[in-house]
Write an enzyme that holds these catalytic residues in place. Sequence first.
Site, PDB file in Angstrom:
ATOM      1  N   GLU A 169       0.823  -1.211   0.000  1.00 23.80           N
ATOM      2  CA  GLU A 169       0.000   0.000   0.000  1.00 23.80           C
ATOM      3  C   GLU A 169       0.858   1.263   0.000  1.00 23.80           C
ATOM      4  O   GLU A 169       0.802   2.081   0.928  1.00 23.80           O
ATOM      5  CB  GLU A 169      -0.952  -0.025   1.201  1.00 23.80           C
ATOM      6  N   GLU A 481      -5.606  -6.498   1.859  1.00 24.64           N
ATOM      7  CA  GLU A 481      -4.354  -6.610   2.629  1.00 24.64           C
ATOM      8  C   GLU A 481      -3.757  -8.013   2.526  1.00 24.64           C
ATOM      9  O   GLU A 481      -3.069  -8.481   3.440  1.00 24.64           O
ATOM     10  CB  GLU A 481      -4.557  -6.244   4.110  1.00 24.64           C
ATOM     11  N   GLU A 505      -9.238   4.078  -0.552  1.00 22.74           N
ATOM     12  CA  GLU A 505      -9.289   4.463   0.861  1.00 22.74           C
ATOM     13  C   GLU A 505      -8.165   5.434   1.225  1.00 22.74           C
ATOM     14  O   GLU A 505      -8.332   6.309   2.059  1.00 22.74           O
ATOM     15  CB  GLU A 505      -9.240   3.238   1.764  1.00 22.74           C
TER      16      GLU A 505
END
Lengths: 711, 711
Positions: A169, A481, A505
Site C-alpha cells: 500500500e 491486505e 481508501e
Amino acid sequence: MKRLFSICLALMVAPILFAQTIQSPDGALELQFSLGDSIPQYQLRFKGKELIRPSRLGLELFDAPSLTGGFFAKNQQTNSFQESWNPVMGEVKTILNHYNELAITLRQPSTQREILVRFRLFNDGLGFRYEFPQQPNLNYFVIREEATQFALNGDHKAWWIAGDYDTEEYKYTTSNLSEVPALFDKSYEGNASQTIVPMALQTPLMLKRPDGVYLNIHEAALVGYSAMNVELDPKSFQLKAHLTPDAQGRKGYIQTPFHTPWRTIVVAEKAEQVLASKLILNLNEPSKIANTDWIKPVKYIGVWWQMFCPGQGSWSYTDIDNVRLGVTDYKKLTPNKTHGANNTNVKKYIDFAAKHGFDGVLVEGWNEGWEDWFGKSKEDVFDFVTPYPDFDVKMLTDYARSKGVRLIMHHETSGAATNYERWMDTAFRFMVNHGYNAVKTGYVGNIIPRGEHHYSQWMINHYNRVIQKAAQYGIMVNSHESVHPTGLHRTWPNAIAAEAARGTEYESFGGNNPDHTTILPFTRLMGGPMDYTPGIFQTRLDYYQPGDSRYVTSTLVKQLALYVTMYSPLQMAADMIENYERFPDAFQFIKDVAVDWDDTKILSAEPGDYITIARKAKGKEEWFVGGITDENPRVTTIDFSFLDADDYYVATIYEDGKNAHYITNPQQYNIYKVLVNKKSKLKQQLAASGGVAISLKKADKEELKKLKKLK
Amino acid sequence: MKRLFSICLALMVAPILFAQTIQSPDGALELQFSLGDSIPQYQLRFKGKELIRPSRLGLELFDAPSLTGGFFAKNQQTNSFQESWNPVMGEVKTILNHYNELAITLRQPSTQREILVRFRLFNDGLGFRYEFPQQPNLNYFVIREEATQFALNGDHKAWWIAGDYDTEEYKYTTSNLSEVPALFDKSYEGNASQTIVPMALQTPLMLKRPDGVYLNIHEAALVGYSAMNVELDPKSFQLKAHLTPDAQGRKGYIQTPFHTPWRTIVVAEKAEQVLASKLILNLNEPSKIANTDWIKPVKYIGVWWQMFCPGQGSWSYTDIDNVRLGVTDYKKLTPNKTHGANNTNVKKYIDFAAKHGFDGVLVEGWNEGWEDWFGKSKEDVFDFVTPYPDFDVKMLTDYARSKGVRLIMHHETSGAATNYERWMDTAFRFMVNHGYNAVKTGYVGNIIPRGEHHYSQWMINHYNRVIQKAAQYGIMVNSHESVHPTGLHRTWPNAIAAEAARGTEYESFGGNNPDHTTILPFTRLMGGPMDYTPGIFQTRLDYYQPGDSRYVTSTLVKQLALYVTMYSPLQMAADMIENYERFPDAFQFIKDVAVDWDDTKILSAEPGDYITIARKAKGKEEWFVGGITDENPRVTTIDFSFLDADDYYVATIYEDGKNAHYITNPQQYNIYKVLVNKKSKLKQQLAASGGVAISLKKADKEELKKLKKLK
C-alpha cells in the site's frame, strides 16, 4: 518443434558446458539456458537485443547443500503448446495460450539430487519455474533463499514501490534504477503492518528500457511458496529474488514433488501490449471449480466510504476501547450514534442498490468487535457471526432478497489468520444460511501466527485455503491486505478480486498521486483484478468538514473512467449514495458500465502518464471507453475503429468541464451524446488528473435521425 | 480476620513505605508484602524461619513503562476462606480449601495504572498472582518478562531438570543449587524439540532446605499466559521467573481484565506432606463442566509398547518416506507387515481388554501419515480421520462396543497445532460418530506456528482450546508433549491426564534413572495426573533381540507399585498382552488396582529415594499400597493403621524376590496372602529399584480361618 534449436556456444567468460535455446512462437524472443562452471543460468533476447544478461538460477537451502551449482544437464525436453480457453470472467472472451517450452533436468552428482527448470516462452514474454521431483535424497527441504537473478542490461526507468514483507500500500515512485538508492527511504510511508526489505522492489515491477522496450517482472501461480520481492543492485542493474521469511527467517518448507511459482518477464515494444498480456493468467492452471455458474460479476455499493469521511460514520457501535467477544454485552452499552451498519442505513443502501441495478451492498462494521480491532495484536478480535445489536442480519438479508439485492459479507481478520481459520467453517455456514454469496476479507495489521508476514509461505497457504474453502461453500472472495495476486483467479475463479495495493481508501488518509491509476494497471493489476473502489463523486473532504484539506486526486469524470481502465469483475460505486443522488447524470455511467467483458482494446497507454481502454460488454453489443491522465491535462485521440463495420453507435460522452481540475474544480463535467462509427476519431481534452468515459450502444433509427455525427 | 495483623516495620535496608502481613490459618506461615522504594516485594516465613527473602514482584513490558516499581499501595483487602469440594476424580473424596488472603492494589501515579497482587496463604504454602483490572491506561499490553523473584535463603538441595521452552522429558538431577552450574550442561539430552534456557530450572521445582523443610515452587491455573521456568542465580540462590517467549521474543499479549497464573510455594516439614498438598488444585477454579457424568477413570491397554521394542511393530503401514494426505494411495502401496494397528492385532487387544476388565484400548498408528510424521516441519501430517487400509474403524469400534470396551483415539499432531485446530471439529465428530470418548493427543517435534514453543502463550491457549472443545464433544483428553500441568483438571476435569515428563517410553530409548519415579510425584505430578504408562513386565529388551542392552530400570514388582505411587485416573497397562499372559499372577494386581480414590495416605516418602502410598478405592472398602525405592535396596515398614478399626483385611502382597535386582533379575517376585488389621506393621524388603504392591480387601469368614495373620 521446428523453431527450436539446440546450440552449444562459448558465449560467456565462464566455460559453457551446455547451452540450449528456444524461441517464442513468433521468433522475436530467444531464451538461452546454459551451464557455465556447472552453474545454471538463463538469458533472454528480443529481436537480437539482450534483455536479460546471463542470470543465475537455483536455491540455497538450510541444513543441506545448495541447489545453485555443481549440476550437469541430465536431460532436456522441448515442447510447443497452443490452446484457447475462456475465462469464467475476464477482459476478453477467449485467451490464447501459446508457447514454446524447454525443460532441463539438472543433476547434482555430489548429492544425487535432481531439479528441473522449466521455461515457457510466449510471444509476450517468458515464464520459468523450478520443479523438484520426489526422489530419495530430496523429500523435504527448507529454503534459505531463491538464487534467481534478473540481470537487466542497463539503467531502466522503473515504476516501483519499496520491497516489503507485509504491504503493497505505497505510492509509486518513478525513477531510473540508478536513482532508487537516493529515493528509497522517501518512497514509503507508515502502514498498519510493514517490513521494508532494504533496496528491494516489489513485483509486478514495471520497467522501460532506453530503447523503449517494456519489461514487467512478476510471478505467476503463487501456491505453497512465499511471495517474492526483488533485490536491486543499483550499479549492475541486477535484480535478485528475495523471498519472504517466516518468524524464524526461513523462506519455505518444501515437500517434493513440488514446483515453485513461475517467474515472469513480460516483454513488449508498446505499453499497450503490456496491458494486453495474458502471460500470467496462461501460466496458471485451469479452473479447479467444475461448475462455475455461481461465480458472477458484482457491481456493488456499500456502507464503507462514509467511515473515511469526517463525521459520516464509524465501524464501531460504541466508544468503549476493550471488547471481549462473548463477554462484552453490547445491549447494555451506549451506542455511539455514528455506527454506519445500522438497520436504517443498510436498508437505505439496499433500496438504492435495487433502484439503480446494483448486485450487492457491502456492509462493514456489522459485527461485534470493531471497538478495539486494530493494532492490539489481539487474536480473538471477531467471530464473524455475531452482529451488533442494530444490525438485524435476518431482517436485512430477507429485505435484500425481497429487493433482488444481496448483502456482501465482510470478514476483517485484523491479521489474526489463526482465529479466522478456527471460525472459517462456521462463518461460511453463517453466510450460506443468510444468503450471502460474496465476502470481502481483510488482513489489517500484523499477522498472527506472530512473526509470520502477509507474504510468507504460511500466509500464502492461508489465503489459498480461504479461497478453496469458500469455493466449497459457493462463496466469492475479495481479499484485502493479502498478497499480490498472481493470476490464481484462473484456477480459482471465485477469487474475484483483491486489494493488495494502495486503493481509494488512501485518498482519505495519505492521498494517492494523480498518476497512481495510470501505473496500477502496469503493476498490481498484472496479477489480477483489483477492488480499487472508484466512483468518488464528492472528492473534496471539506464538503463534510470545513477546512479539511484532503481530496481525492481525481476529477469526477476520471472516477468514471476508472471503471473501464481498472479491470475487475467486482466493481464498487464507492461513494455515499447521497452523493450519487446529487449527480444523477454522471451516475448514469456507473449504472450502465459493464464489469465483465467479451473484448478489450488498449487504445493508448504509458505508465505514469495516461491510459485509454475500450471494452465490449459480455454478451452485448455495447462498448465502454475509459481514458485517464496523470496530473497533466492532455488531449487524447480515441479511434473508434474497434467498432463493428457500418454501424453507428450512440456515444454518451462524459468529459471533464473546460475548467475542470482535480484540486480546484473536480466536479465540472459535460455529458453529451453523439453518433460514432468505426471511422470516427474523437480528439478529447482531459483535465489535470482528469478523464473521459464513454458508453457506446448501437443507434436505433430515431437516434440516427436525432443525434449528430461526430466529425 | 483475627489472625491478620497489619504492620509497618522498617525491616530492610530500603525504607519500607508500606508493609502488610498475613498468616496461614494454622499460624505457621507468615507472608509479608512490602513496598520499599515503591518497589513491591514479598517474603515468607515458616515458624519464624525465613523461607523466602524479600523478593521482587512485577512485570516488564514492551513499548510501555514497566510495572515493577513506582507504586504506592492504594488499597488492601484481607479475607479468610474455607470450603470443601469434591473432585470429579482424584486421590481423595473431599478436598479442604482453606486460606487467608491479602489483596493489595498498587497504583503507579506516573502512568495512572493500577495492578493488584493477590496472596493466598494456606497451611501448606503460598499462592500469589497479579491481577490487571480493566482501566483507561491499561487495556492491552505485551510482556517483556515477569519480574517475580523467589529469593531462597540458602543453598538448598534440588531435584531439577534444565529450563526449556519445549520439553520436560529429561532425567532429574539431584544436587545443591550451588552445584547446578557445573552440572547444567550434563543434565539434558537431545529431544525432538528443545530450547534450553541457560541456568534456568523447570517447575515444579522440588527443594529441601538444610533444616529439612521442603519447598516446592510451581504455578497453578496456567491460562492465557506463557509457562514459567525459573532462572537461578547460583550465588545468591535467587530464583526469578522466566516466561516462555513467542517467535518474536514476546512473552505474553494481555488484554485486561486479566490475571496471571498463581505462583505457588508448597511448604512442608515432611516430604509426605508435599505429596499430600492440594494447594495447586485449590488455586484452580471449580469445574466449568456442569454435567461430569461422562468423565470416568480409564484403565487401558494399547497397541503402543510394541512400537518401542525391537521388531515388534511400527506406527507406519508402509516403508515409503513421503506422504501427501489425500494423494498418497495406501491401497496401492506395499504394507511393511510390521504395522501394529492392524485389524487382527487390535481385535486381539480388544479381546484381552474385555477378558481382563480394562476400559479401553489405545491404538497408535491407526491413521494415514506415520511414514513421514516426524522432524520434517511438515504441517499437514495427519487429518485425524483417515485410517490405514488395515484398520477398519467401523468394524473395530463395533467389535469393541460388543465386548464392552472402547477404543481410545490417538491424535498425534507432530507439533502442528495449526493443522490440528483446522481439523479438530471434524476429528472430534469422527470420534463421537465411532463411539470414542477419550483421546491421547501428541505434540512431538517443533511447534507450528513456527517459532512458537510448547510452553508459549499461543500454545497454552491451544491446549486449553483443545480441552474445552473436547468437553463440548464429551471427550476426555490425555495430552502428551504438552506443557506442565498446573491443576487445571479441577476446572476441566475432562483433562484426565497428561505426559509432560519423561515417561516409560524413555526406558526404551534413553533409559530413566532408577530414582525417576521417586522424584516425579514431587515434581511433575504436583501439577496433575501423569500418563506414565507403567506395567512393563518384560523389562529387558534383549528378550526381543539378543544383545540389546536396553532395559526398564525397575523390577517387575516396582512396575506394579507405580499404579499406586503415580496417581492418575487414567492408567495404562503398557506392556504387550503376551507378556501379561506370561505372568498372570502378577498381572492380577494390575487388574485389581483402582485408579480413582476416596482416600490417600502418604506413608513414607523422600524425593529421589522412596515413596510408599496407601489409597482407598473409590466407593469400595479396598485399599492398595504401593512402595518403591531408587537404585538402593531398602527395607520399608508399612503401617496399616489407615485401615478401619477392628476389621481384618486380606493383604495380597506382591514383593520382589530375594535375589531380585532391576538389572540382573527384574522378574523375580513372590505373591502371598496374609491377614492384616490396623495394628499390623509390615517390614518389607525392596530390591534395588524394586517395590512392593499390596491389595487389601476385607476378609470374609473363610479367609479369616484359612489365612495367617501378619505378625
